[in-house]
Design a protein around this motif. Structure first.
Motif, PDB file in Angstrom:
ATOM      1  N   THR A  42       0.812  -1.220   0.000  1.00  0.00           N
ATOM      2  CA  THR A  42       0.000   0.000   0.000  1.00  0.00           C
ATOM      3  C   THR A  42       0.845   1.268   0.000  1.00  0.00           C
ATOM      4  O   THR A  42       0.306   2.366   0.014  1.00  0.00           O
ATOM      5  N   TYR A  43       2.166   1.120  -0.023  1.00  0.00           N
ATOM      6  CA  TYR A  43       3.066   2.272   0.047  1.00  0.00           C
ATOM      7  C   TYR A  43       3.033   3.076  -1.240  1.00  0.00           C
ATOM      8  O   TYR A  43       3.176   2.539  -2.328  1.00  0.00           O
ATOM      9  N   ILE A  44       2.848   4.359  -1.109  1.00  0.00           N
ATOM     10  CA  ILE A  44       2.883   5.276  -2.251  1.00  0.00           C
ATOM     11  C   ILE A  44       4.004   6.264  -1.994  1.00  0.00           C
ATOM     12  O   ILE A  44       3.904   7.092  -1.095  1.00  0.00           O
ATOM     13  N   PRO A  45       5.091   6.177  -2.766  1.00  0.00           N
ATOM     14  CA  PRO A  45       6.201   7.102  -2.535  1.00  0.00           C
ATOM     15  C   PRO A  45       5.795   8.539  -2.856  1.00  0.00           C
ATOM     16  O   PRO A  45       5.028   8.785  -3.782  1.00  0.00           O
ATOM     17  N   ILE A  46       6.305   9.436  -2.070  1.00  0.00           N
ATOM     18  CA  ILE A  46       6.026  10.854  -2.301  1.00  0.00           C
ATOM     19  C   ILE A  46       7.177  11.401  -3.124  1.00  0.00           C
ATOM     20  O   ILE A  46       8.331  11.385  -2.699  1.00  0.00           O
ATOM     21  N   ALA A  47       6.861  11.854  -4.311  1.00  0.00           N
ATOM     22  CA  ALA A  47       7.869  12.399  -5.212  1.00  0.00           C
ATOM     23  C   ALA A  47       7.605  13.887  -5.394  1.00  0.00           C
ATOM     24  O   ALA A  47       6.465  14.338  -5.322  1.00  0.00           O
ATOM     25  N   PRO A  48       8.654  14.663  -5.637  1.00  0.00           N
ATOM     26  CA  PRO A  48       8.426  16.083  -5.880  1.00  0.00           C
ATOM     27  C   PRO A  48       7.564  16.272  -7.130  1.00  0.00           C
ATOM     28  O   PRO A  48       7.653  15.474  -8.061  1.00  0.00           O
ATOM     29  N   PRO A  49       6.723  17.286  -7.136  1.00  0.00           N
ATOM     30  CA  PRO A  49       5.860  17.503  -8.300  1.00  0.00           C
ATOM     31  C   PRO A  49       6.680  17.818  -9.546  1.00  0.00           C
ATOM     32  O   PRO A  49       7.710  18.488  -9.482  1.00  0.00           O
ATOM     33  N   ALA A  50       6.213  17.304 -10.664  1.00  0.00           N
ATOM     34  CA  ALA A  50       6.879  17.578 -11.940  1.00  0.00           C
ATOM     35  C   ALA A  50       6.469  18.978 -12.406  1.00  0.00           C
ATOM     36  O   ALA A  50       5.348  19.425 -12.160  1.00  0.00           O
ATOM     37  N   ARG A  51       7.376  19.641 -13.070  1.00  0.00           N
ATOM     38  CA  ARG A  51       7.039  20.967 -13.596  1.00  0.00           C
ATOM     39  C   ARG A  51       6.073  20.799 -14.752  1.00  0.00           C
ATOM     40  O   ARG A  51       6.282  19.987 -15.635  1.00  0.00           O
ATOM     41  N   SER A  52       5.011  21.549 -14.716  1.00  0.00           N
ATOM     42  CA  SER A  52       4.012  21.436 -15.777  1.00  0.00           C
ATOM     43  C   SER A  52       4.355  22.298 -16.983  1.00  0.00           C
ATOM     44  O   SER A  52       3.864  22.074 -18.069  1.00  0.00           O
ATOM     45  N   ARG A  53       5.197  23.265 -16.767  1.00  0.00           N
ATOM     46  CA  ARG A  53       5.579  24.140 -17.895  1.00  0.00           C
ATOM     47  C   ARG A  53       7.086  24.255 -17.940  1.00  0.00           C
ATOM     48  O   ARG A  53       7.751  24.417 -16.932  1.00  0.00           O
ATOM     49  N   VAL A  54       7.605  24.215 -19.110  1.00  0.00           N
ATOM     50  CA  VAL A  54       9.034  24.363 -19.316  1.00  0.00           C
ATOM     51  C   VAL A  54       9.261  25.736 -19.930  1.00  0.00           C
ATOM     52  O   VAL A  54       8.600  26.116 -20.875  1.00  0.00           O
ATOM     53  N   ARG A  55      10.224  26.458 -19.361  1.00  0.00           N
ATOM     54  CA  ARG A  55      10.505  27.791 -19.917  1.00  0.00           C
ATOM     55  C   ARG A  55      11.158  27.659 -21.280  1.00  0.00           C
ATOM     56  O   ARG A  55      12.037  26.839 -21.484  1.00  0.00           O
TER      57      ARG A  55
END
Length: 58
Positions: A42-55
């Motif tokens: 049941t473990y769900i690793p917490i990952a940093p959010p991915a950037r939705s926009r690339v400059r």
């Protein structure tokens, strides 16, 4: 003081005890809980959010 899990019938009074609310495993201390975590189904690793926009380069 008695602690309990809302998802199973487990109750405990040991101050250092740990309980997984996902798989309902129970350990006498946090070390056992930490060791079980990577293999817990049941473990769900917490990952940093991915950037939705690339400059874009100007």
């Amino acid at each position: 003081m008695t602690a309990s899990c809302g998802g199973c019938d487990r109750r405990w009074t040991e101050e250092d005890a740990t309980h997984c609310r996902g798989c309902h495993g129970h350990w006498p201390d946090v070390v056992g809980f930490d060791e079980h975590l990577p293999g817990c189904p049941t473990y769900i690793p917490i990952a940093p959010p991915a950037r939705s926009r690339v400059r874009k380069a100007s």
